[in-house]
Design a protein around this motif. Structure first.
Motif, PDB file in Angstrom:
ATOM      1  N   GLY A 131     106.687  25.597 123.274  1.00 30.47           N
ATOM      2  CA  GLY A 131     108.144  25.640 123.216  1.00 30.47           C
ATOM      3  C   GLY A 131     108.617  26.461 122.027  1.00 30.47           C
ATOM      4  N   TYR A 132     107.934  26.302 120.904  1.00 32.68           N
ATOM      5  CA  TYR A 132     108.240  27.059 119.685  1.00 32.68           C
ATOM      6  C   TYR A 132     108.013  28.547 119.927  1.00 32.68           C
ATOM      7  CZ  TYR A 132     107.404  28.680 114.858  1.00 32.68           C
ATOM      8  OH  TYR A 132     107.402  29.350 113.667  1.00 32.68           O
ATOM      9  N   ALA A 133     106.871  28.853 120.529  1.00 28.99           N
ATOM     10  CA  ALA A 133     106.560  30.261 120.798  1.00 28.99           C
ATOM     11  C   ALA A 133     107.604  30.875 121.724  1.00 28.99           C
ATOM     12  CB  ALA A 133     105.169  30.378 121.405  1.00 28.99           C
ATOM     13  N   LEU A 134     108.007  30.106 122.746  1.00 29.22           N
ATOM     14  CA  LEU A 134     108.991  30.639 123.695  1.00 29.22           C
ATOM     15  C   LEU A 134     110.370  30.776 123.054  1.00 29.22           C
ATOM     16  CD1 LEU A 134     108.331  28.940 127.139  1.00 29.22           C
ATOM     17  CD2 LEU A 134     108.169  31.355 126.557  1.00 29.22           C
ATOM     18  N   ALA A 135     110.743  29.791 122.242  1.00 28.38           N
ATOM     19  CA  ALA A 135     112.083  29.799 121.663  1.00 28.38           C
ATOM     20  C   ALA A 135     112.267  30.970 120.701  1.00 28.38           C
ATOM     21  CB  ALA A 135     112.351  28.480 120.943  1.00 28.38           C
ATOM     22  N   PHE A 136     111.216  31.329 119.983  1.00 29.39           N
ATOM     23  CA  PHE A 136     111.365  32.365 118.967  1.00 29.39           C
ATOM     24  C   PHE A 136     110.575  33.613 119.303  1.00 29.39           C
ATOM     25  CE2 PHE A 136     111.921  28.258 116.772  1.00 29.39           C
ATOM     26  CZ  PHE A 136     113.282  28.367 116.636  1.00 29.39           C
ATOM     27  N   SER A 137     110.390  33.829 120.584  1.00 29.63           N
ATOM     28  CA  SER A 137     109.645  35.010 120.985  1.00 29.63           C
ATOM     29  C   SER A 137     110.444  36.272 120.709  1.00 29.63           C
ATOM     30  CB  SER A 137     109.319  34.920 122.477  1.00 29.63           C
ATOM     31  OG  SER A 137     108.913  36.185 122.940  1.00 29.63           O
ATOM     32  N   ARG A 138     109.758  37.317 120.347  1.00 30.56           N
ATOM     33  CA  ARG A 138     110.367  38.609 120.130  1.00 30.56           C
ATOM     34  C   ARG A 138     110.840  39.206 121.459  1.00 30.56           C
ATOM     35  NH1 ARG A 138     110.180  42.288 115.836  1.00 30.56           N
ATOM     36  NH2 ARG A 138     109.382  41.095 114.120  1.00 30.56           N
ATOM     37  N   HIS A 156     115.163  22.222 122.393  1.00 30.38           N
ATOM     38  CA  HIS A 156     115.462  21.614 121.104  1.00 30.38           C
ATOM     39  C   HIS A 156     115.355  22.631 119.966  1.00 30.38           C
ATOM     40  CE1 HIS A 156     115.485  18.845 117.774  1.00 30.38           C
ATOM     41  NE2 HIS A 156     114.340  19.359 117.364  1.00 30.38           N
ATOM     42  N   PHE A 157     114.299  23.407 119.974  1.00 33.59           N
ATOM     43  CA  PHE A 157     114.079  24.361 118.879  1.00 33.59           C
ATOM     44  C   PHE A 157     115.174  25.417 118.831  1.00 33.59           C
ATOM     45  CE2 PHE A 157     109.297  23.441 119.238  1.00 33.59           C
ATOM     46  CZ  PHE A 157     109.435  22.370 118.366  1.00 33.59           C
ATOM     47  N   GLU A 158     115.711  25.753 120.018  1.00 30.40           N
ATOM     48  CA  GLU A 158     116.775  26.757 120.033  1.00 30.40           C
ATOM     49  C   GLU A 158     118.040  26.242 119.360  1.00 30.40           C
ATOM     50  OE1 GLU A 158     116.792  27.705 124.156  1.00 30.40           O
ATOM     51  OE2 GLU A 158     115.455  29.421 123.885  1.00 30.40           O
ATOM     52  N   GLN A 159     118.140  24.910 119.233  1.00 38.30           N
ATOM     53  CA  GLN A 159     119.305  24.333 118.572  1.00 38.30           C
ATOM     54  C   GLN A 159     119.127  24.253 117.059  1.00 38.30           C
ATOM     55  OE1 GLN A 159     122.095  23.177 120.401  1.00 38.30           O
ATOM     56  NE2 GLN A 159     121.024  24.292 122.005  1.00 38.30           N
ATOM     57  N   LEU A 160     117.937  24.496 116.572  1.00 37.17           N
ATOM     58  CA  LEU A 160     117.715  24.390 115.129  1.00 37.17           C
ATOM     59  C   LEU A 160     118.550  25.445 114.412  1.00 37.17           C
ATOM     60  CD1 LEU A 160     113.856  23.857 114.821  1.00 37.17           C
ATOM     61  CD2 LEU A 160     115.656  22.181 114.463  1.00 37.17           C
ATOM     62  N   PRO A 161     119.070  25.105 113.220  1.00 38.02           N
ATOM     63  CA  PRO A 161     119.876  26.095 112.495  1.00 38.02           C
ATOM     64  C   PRO A 161     119.054  27.336 112.149  1.00 38.02           C
ATOM     65  CG  PRO A 161     119.791  23.990 111.313  1.00 38.02           C
ATOM     66  CD  PRO A 161     118.985  23.824 112.538  1.00 38.02           C
ATOM     67  N   LEU A 162     119.615  28.481 112.487  1.00 35.29           N
ATOM     68  CA  LEU A 162     118.920  29.748 112.269  1.00 35.29           C
ATOM     69  C   LEU A 162     118.582  29.948 110.793  1.00 35.29           C
ATOM     70  CD1 LEU A 162     118.000  32.464 113.464  1.00 35.29           C
ATOM     71  CD2 LEU A 162     120.287  33.334 113.006  1.00 35.29           C
ATOM     72  N   GLU A 163     119.509  29.513 109.927  1.00 36.02           N
ATOM     73  CA  GLU A 163     119.308  29.754 108.501  1.00 36.02           C
ATOM     74  C   GLU A 163     118.082  29.010 107.962  1.00 36.02           C
ATOM     75  OE1 GLU A 163     122.952  29.089 106.334  1.00 36.02           O
ATOM     76  OE2 GLU A 163     123.607  31.121 106.793  1.00 36.02           O
ATOM     77  N   LEU A 164     117.791  27.857 108.563  1.00 43.05           N
ATOM     78  CA  LEU A 164     116.619  27.097 108.119  1.00 43.05           C
ATOM     79  C   LEU A 164     115.351  27.908 108.372  1.00 43.05           C
ATOM     80  CD1 LEU A 164     115.920  24.248 107.020  1.00 43.05           C
ATOM     81  CD2 LEU A 164     115.414  23.607 109.363  1.00 43.05           C
ATOM     82  N   LEU A 165     115.289  28.521 109.545  1.00 39.86           N
ATOM     83  CA  LEU A 165     114.119  29.323 109.883  1.00 39.86           C
ATOM     84  C   LEU A 165     114.061  30.583 109.038  1.00 39.86           C
ATOM     85  CD1 LEU A 165     114.659  28.728 113.642  1.00 39.86           C
ATOM     86  CD2 LEU A 165     112.735  27.882 112.328  1.00 39.86           C
ATOM     87  N   ARG A 166     115.243  31.132 108.745  1.00 37.17           N
ATOM     88  CA  ARG A 166     115.272  32.322 107.900  1.00 37.17           C
ATOM     89  C   ARG A 166     114.826  31.984 106.486  1.00 37.17           C
ATOM     90  NH1 ARG A 166     120.510  35.908 109.819  1.00 37.17           N
ATOM     91  NH2 ARG A 166     119.424  36.830 111.588  1.00 37.17           N
ATOM     92  N   ALA A 167     115.238  30.804 106.005  1.00 34.05           N
ATOM     93  CA  ALA A 167     114.816  30.381 104.669  1.00 34.05           C
ATOM     94  C   ALA A 167     113.290  30.309 104.603  1.00 34.05           C
ATOM     95  CB  ALA A 167     115.438  29.033 104.317  1.00 34.05           C
ATOM     96  N   ALA A 168     112.693  29.765 105.657  1.00 32.74           N
ATOM     97  CA  ALA A 168     111.233  29.670 105.688  1.00 32.74           C
ATOM     98  C   ALA A 168     110.612  31.065 105.697  1.00 32.74           C
ATOM     99  CB  ALA A 168     110.786  28.877 106.917  1.00 32.74           C
TER     100      ALA A 168
END
Lengths: 298, 363
Positions: A112-119, A181-193
Motif C-alpha cells: 500500500g505504501y509503495a502504491l501510494a507514493f509511487s513515482r 490510509h497512507f494517501e491521507q497522511l500529511p504530505l509535509e510529514l513525509l517531506r520532513a522525513a
C-alpha cells in the motif's frame, strides 16, 4: 455510537439548569434512542444467552425445559467434551491465524505504501483498480489454481500452505486499505522525513508505520476475524492433521449418530467463537478510533 | 562555478505550457543572507521554495546550491534544513528523538547526536520539553522543536515554509523576533516564505516579491517599500494600503504638470522623473503616512468620511475631488466624520506608475 453519548451528556448536565428550562417534548423523546438501543442489544444478546444457557445444561434438561430458561443444575460436561474435541483445532487455528494476520498486514502495508507514493502515478492507479477488483472476487474462483500452485510449491496440505493462501487472498484488501490510509497522511510529514535523509524503507518503518498504528489495528482485526472464521481455505489447504477449529466444529455438528448433543454443539460453537469475541471486546474501542482516524485525517 | 552565492537560480521555470507556475526566475542568494519570498496565495512562492528543496523539479533553467548544480539531486542530498507550516513533527517520537532523527538516519554516533541535540536545545531553550511528544506541546513549542530539528542538521541553507502562519498573533510576534535573533547569531543562509508582509518586512535582508509566478521586485525591505517597482508591489507591500490616484502627466511651455482629479501639481517636486514629450496616463501612489491633513483647511479641500482608530495611529478617510484617500494621523488630533479638512500630498515620497503597464516611472 453517537446516540448514547448525547443522552448521557444530556442527563449529565447539572439538574438545576435542566429544570430551569423544561423542554416541552424532551422527556419522552430523550429516552427513545436509549429504548431502541436496549431493544437492539436484547435482540442480539438473546441467541447468545440461549447458547450459553444451553451449553451449561444436560441433555435431559434441554429436552424438558424451555430454551430461554437458565440452567437449573448447571454442568460443565458439555464444555469438557467440546474442549476435548476442539483443542487440536484451536492450536491449528492459532498456528494459521497468527502468522497469516501478521504477514498479510505487514505485506499489505508495504505494498500500500509503495502504491501510494509511487513515482508512476498512472500505473499505480491502474494497479490499484485491479486490486479493488481482486478484493471482491469470491475466493472460490481461485481455489483450483491456488491448489495447483501450492501443490507445485510442495506446500499443499500443510499449515504453511494455509497461511500462504490466506496471505495471498487477503493481500488485495489489506493493500487497498493501507494505500487509502497512507494517501491521507500529511504530505509535509513525509517531506520532513525526506529532508532528514530517510529513504524509502526508513521512512516506512520509522515514520509511516508508527503513525499508522490505528489503521494497522483495524486491518489486523479485519484479517483476524476473517481468517479465524474461515472454513474453506482451512478445509482445502491445511491438510487432514492441520484442520482449524472451524472445520473440526462442523465435523462435530455434522457427524452425530443417534441423538444430537445440542449442549455439546452449543459449547463447541461458543468455544470456536470465543477468541474473536474476546479480541473484539478488548479492542472495540481501538477499532472505532481506528476507523475514525482513517476517515478524518488524524 | 563558485560565485559565493549560497543559492543561484538562473531563468528557472517550473511546469510546462499552460500549467507553467514559475516563469524565468532569476535570483542569487548570498551566503548568510535572510531572503523572504512574499506574495499573495498562488503566486508561486511555496513552489519556488519546494523547487529549491527538491520536492518539485524545475523544467528549465539552472538551480545551484553552494555552487553545485542540484538538478535531479534528491532533497536529502541538497544540504538543506526545512521548517514546515504544519510543523510536521514525528508524532510518535519525543522532541529529543525528533531533533536527533536526521542524525540517527545519517549514522552519527549516539554521543555526538546527544551533544548536538543538546547544543540546539540550548540555543532555542528547548530543554524543558525535550522528553515530551509533540501532542503534549503547544503550537509555538512545536514550531520551536521543528526549527531545532532543521538546525541540528547543520545544513548550508535553511528553508522556512510559512512557519508562523499556524500560530496566534502574539506567539507569531514572539517567534518572529526569536528567528531574527537566531539569524543574527548564526548568520546562516535562510529562505523564508510568507504571505504576511509584516513578517516579510521585519525579517528580510532582501525581499523577493512574487505574483503569478513571476518575480515582481527584489530588494531590501526599505527599497521595496519606498520604491515599489510596479503597481502590484505598491499595493501588496505596506499597511494600511497605498492610495492610488489616476492622473495625466502633461508637458507644455509652462513646464510639466500632473493633472489629478483633486487638482494640478507642478512636477518639479517629483525627483528624477524625466519630462514626457506627450501626455502620459499615470497612476500616482501615495502612502497614507504621506497624506497630511490640516484641521484649519489649508491645502486641497476635503471632508472626513470615516475614521479607523488603530491605537498608535488613526486611519482617516477623506473624500476629495470625487475620490477617497486615506491618511495616517496621530489619534490625539481627533478627526471626526463630516469634518472639513485641508489636504496636502507629500510629493517627495510619492510613486508614479504607468497606467497601462503598471510599471514604475522615474527613480
Amino acid at each position: 455510537m453517537v446516540l448514547p453519548t448525547t443522552t448521557t451528556r444530556a442527563t449529565g448536565t447539572p439538574a438545576a439548569t435542566r429544570q430551569a428550562i423544561p423542554p416541552p417534548h424532551a422527556r419522552w423523546s430523550r429516552h427513545l434512542p436509549t429504548a431502541l438501543l436496549a431493544g437492539a442489544a436484547a435482540a442480539f444478546l438473546l441467541p447468545l444467552w440461549v447458547m450459553l444457557a444451553g451449553s451449561l445444561k444436560s441433555m435431559d434438561e434441554i429436552h424438558r425445559g424451555s430454551l430461554l430458561l437458565p440452567p437449573l443444575r448447571p454442568t460443565l460436561d458439555a464444555w469438557r467434551q467440546a474442549v476435548g474435541a476442539l483443542s487440536p483445532g484451536l492450536l491449528n487455528s492459532l498456528l494459521i491465524t497468527v502468522p497469516a494476520v501478521l504477514l498479510s498486514t505487514l505485506l499489505g502495508a508495504l505494498s500500500g505504501y509503495a502504491l501510494a507514493f509511487s513515482r508512476w502515478r498512472a500505473s499505480s492507479r491502474a494497479l490499484s483498480n485491479l486490486l479493488v477488483l481482486a478484493a471482491f472476487i469470491p475466493l472460490q474462483l481461485f481455489l483450483y489454481p491456488a491448489v495447483l500452485g501450492l501443490a507445485w510449491a510442495g506446500l499443499f496440505g500443510s499449515l504453511a500452505g494455509a497461511v500462504l493462501a490466506h496471505v495471498v487472498f487477503g493481500l488485495a484488501l489489506t493493500t487497498i486499505l493501507f494505500k487509502g490510509h497512507f494517501e491521507q497522511l500529511p504530505l509535509e510529514l513525509l517531506r520532513a522525513a525526506q529532508i532528514d535523509g530517510a529513504g524509502f524503507a526508513r521512512t516506512f518503518f520509522s515514520v509511516v508505520l508508527p503513525v499508522s498504528m490505528p489503521m494497522c489495528a483495524v486491518v489486523m482485526l479485519l484479517q483476524f476475524t476473517g481468517i479465524w472464521n474461515d472454513f474453506i481455505v482451512g478445509l482445502v489447504f491445511a491438510g487432514a492433521e492441520n484442520r482449524p477449529m472451524t472445520v473440526q466444529f462442523t465435523n462435530i455438528v455434522g457427524t452425530t449418530f443417534g441423538e444430537r448433543a445440542y449442549n455439546v454443539e452449543m459449547a463447541s460453537a461458543l468455544f470456536t467463537a470465543a477468541l474473536p469475541l474476546v479480541v473484539y471486546f478488548f479492542s472495540g474501542r481501538l477499532f472505532v478510533r481506528g476507523v475514525l482516524s482513517g476517515a478524518v485525517k488524524g | 562555478m563558485t560565485t559565493g552565492a549560497a543559492i543561484e537560480i538562473r531563468s528557472c521555470c517550473v511546469g510546462y505550457g499552460a500549467a507553467q507556475v514559475l516563469h524565468d526566475i532569476e535570483l542569487d542568494i548570498a551566503e548568510g543572507e535572510f531572503v523572504v519570498l512574499v506574495g499573495p496565495s498562488g503566486c508561486g512562492k511555496s513552489t519556488l521554495l519546494n523547487t529549491i528543496a527538491g520536492f518539485i523539479d524545475h523544467s528549465a533553467g539552472r538551480l545551484a546550491i553552494g555552487g553545485r548544480d542540484v538538478t535531479g539531486v534528491p532533497p536529502k542530498d541538497r544540504g538543506i534544513g526545512m521548517v514546515f507550516q504544519s510543523y510536521a513533527l514525528y508524532p510518535h517520537m519525543t522532541a529529543r528523538q525528533n531533533l536527533g532523527f536526521a542524525l540517527k538516519v545519517a549514522g552519527v554516533p549516539r554521543a555526538e547526536i546527544a551533544r548536538r541535540v543538546d547544543s540546539v536545545a540550548q540555543l532555542l531553550q528547548l530543554h524543558p520539553m525535550l522528553d515530551k511528544r509533540p501532542g503534549a506541546l503547544s503550537g509555538g513549542q512545536r514550531q520551536r522543536i521543528a526549527i531545532g530539528r532543521a538546525l541540528v542538521r547543520d545544513a548550508a541553507v535553511y528553508l522556512f515554509d510559512e512557519p508562523l502562519s499556524n500560530l496566534d498573533a502574539l506567539l507569531r510576534n514572539e517567534l518572529r523576533v526569536e528567528l531574527k535573533r537566531l539569524h543574527q547569531s548564526l548568520r546562516k543562509t535562510m529562505v523564508y516564505v510568507t504571505h504576511d508582509q509584516v513578517e516579510a518586512m521585519t525579517l528580510a535582508d532582501r525581499l523577493v516579491v512574487l505574483n503569478q509566478g513571476r518575480v515582481q521586485q527584489i530588494g531590501t525591505p526599505l527599497e521595496v517599500f519606498t520604491k515599489p517597482a510596479n503597481r502590484f508591489v505598491a499595493s501588496f507591500i505596506g499597511s494600511p494600503a497605498m492610495n492610488f490616484i489616476d492622473g495625466d502627466l502633461r508637458h507644455d511651455a509652462a513646464g510639466t504638470t500632473l493633472e489629478l482629479p483633486i487638482g494640478h501639481l507642478p512636477l518639479e517636486d517629483f525627483a528624477g522623473l524625466a519630462s514626457p514629450s506627450t501626455p502620459v496616463a499615470i497612476v500616482l501612489g501615495v502612502r497614507p503616512e504621506h497624506v497630511a491633513l490640516d484641521a484649519n483647511g489649508a491645502g486641497l479641500q476635503g471632508t472626513v468620511t470615516l475614521t479607523e482608530p488603530m491605537g498608535s495611529q488613526t486611519l482617516v478617510r477623506v473624500r476629495c475631488g470625487g475620490i477617497e484617500l486615506s491618511s495616517l494621523q496621530a489619534p490625539h488630533l481627533g478627526f471626526a466624520p463630516g469634518q472639513p479638512v485641508g489636504l496636502r500630498l507629500d510629493t517627495r515620497f510619492c510613486s508614479m506608475f504607468d497606467r497601462a503597464s503598471g510599471r514604475r516611472l522615474g527613480a
